[in-house]
Write a protein that holds these residues in place. Structure first.
Motif, PDB file in Angstrom:
ATOM      1  N   TYR A 177       0.680  -1.213   0.090  1.00 26.41           N
ATOM      2  CA  TYR A 177       0.149   0.014  -0.018  1.00 26.41           C
ATOM      3  C   TYR A 177       0.888   0.875  -0.077  1.00 26.41           C
ATOM      4  N   GLN A 179       1.021   3.367  -1.888  1.00 25.69           N
ATOM      5  CA  GLN A 179       0.203   5.032  -2.457  1.00 25.69           C
ATOM      6  C   GLN A 179       0.431   5.869  -1.111  1.00 25.69           C
ATOM      7  N   GLN A 181       2.211   6.269   1.422  1.00 18.75           N
ATOM      8  CA  GLN A 181       2.900   6.476   2.364  1.00 18.75           C
ATOM      9  C   GLN A 181       3.514   6.731   3.411  1.00 18.75           C
TER      10      GLN A 181
END
Length: 313
Positions: A177, A179, A181
């Motif tokens: 995951y 994306q 951050q």
């Protein structure tokens, strides 16, 4: 109810009637995050504990409908805050059906150690997997106390986290995951993925289908922004008032000095006019005095500067 609890309840309401593949992802995440194997009377059980009874009921329904495995929920104990904690047990073969356990030598069940392939590839399953993770081991705090836009008396900050006991699993989620951050850190015996940026937390709540929670978070962000703007304006006004008071006092002292040393009577008419207006209006701002004389603010400022120069040269 805390904000974190409301997010979890909203997620659970959105997960009724999911597809079998998504049910597998949901159970995989829950059992991998907070599940453990136990043995009773030579029979293995997969168990999870939670203070959220609705969550465990959903796990039972998914296990029964998708894998024909029954689950049993019972009250386990009371946590430090006085809330009930529940335990849900499944037959050990649920772990085998999900790929979380395997048979070792002698027929004993063992937890698999491979985590890099546990994150689903299908987008629907991947979302449900994360929803299950958050309900299982997640929490979120936002800076709001009694009301959405009220004062943050508890001094809370934006913080969302997922807490794991397995470092490899935490890193697999971090990569799967990417994306969002997430940052990763260790805390005591746990590995924590966390977010502290309000906008990223809002995006994550959207991903979890927690739209009501996302709207509440946006209200908090807007409310804090409005308060910050108001505080900045108030501070600016206060600073300007203080500056005007100091300037007026300096101007009055200059006028007093000019009268004391006999220079006042020899002043030009424009300087006498502004001196008289200041004495008659000791609290007036520079703008107000300029308006009385029908001159510019810079013109009024120039006259006062001349008075101060003559008084203290």
């Amino acid at each position: 109810m805390t904000f974190s609890q409301s997010v979890k309840n909203e997620i659970l309401k959105s997960l009724r009637g999911v597809k079998t593949c998504c049910a597998s992802a949901f159970l995989n995440a829950a059992l991998k995050a907070i599940g453990f194997l136990s043995i009773e009377r030579k029979k293995y059980y997969f168990s999870i504990e939670s203070d959220n009874h609705e969550f465990l009921s959903l796990c039972c329904n998914m296990a029964s409908n998708a894998f024909s495995v029954d689950g049993k929920i019972q009250s386990y104990n009371v946590n430090a805050k006085g809330a009930a904690v529940y335990s849900c047990s499944f037959d050990g073969n649920l772990g085998e059906k999900l790929g979380l356990t395997l048979r070792g030598d002698g027929g004993s069940l063992e937890l698999t150690r491979v985590t890099q392939y546990i994150i689903p590839q299908n987008e629907c399953c991947k979302r449900v997997f994360m929803q299950s993770l958050f309900v299982s081991c997640g929490s979120v705090v936002i800076p709001v106390a009694d009301t959405d836009v009220g004062e943050n008396t508890l001094r809370a900050k934006y913080h969302l986290e997922l807490r794991f006991t397995d470092e490899d699993f935490a890193k697999a989620v971090l990569d799967g995951y990417s994306q969002f951050q997430f940052k990763i850190t260790s805390r005591k015996n746990y590995f924590v993925l966390y977010l502290k940026d309000s906008e990223r937390i809002a995006d994550f709540l959207v991903y979890l289908n927690a739209m009501s929670a996302k709207l509440k978070l946006e209200n908090v962000i807007i409310g804090r922004s409005m308060r910050n703007d108001a505080n900045r304006q108030s501070n600016c006004i206060s600073a300007n008032i203080e500056k005007s008071v100091v300037a007026a006092e300096k101007q009055l002292n200059a006028i007093t000095e000019l009268k004391r040393n006999g220079v006042y009577n020899n002043l030009s008419l424009p300087l006498k006019q502004i001196a008289e207006i200041r004495e008659n209006n000791p609290e007036a701002s520079l703008d107000e005095i300029a308006a009385i004389l029908n001159i510019s603010k810079s013109g009024a400022n120039h006259r006062f500067a001349k008075l101060i120069e003559l008084a203290f040269k």
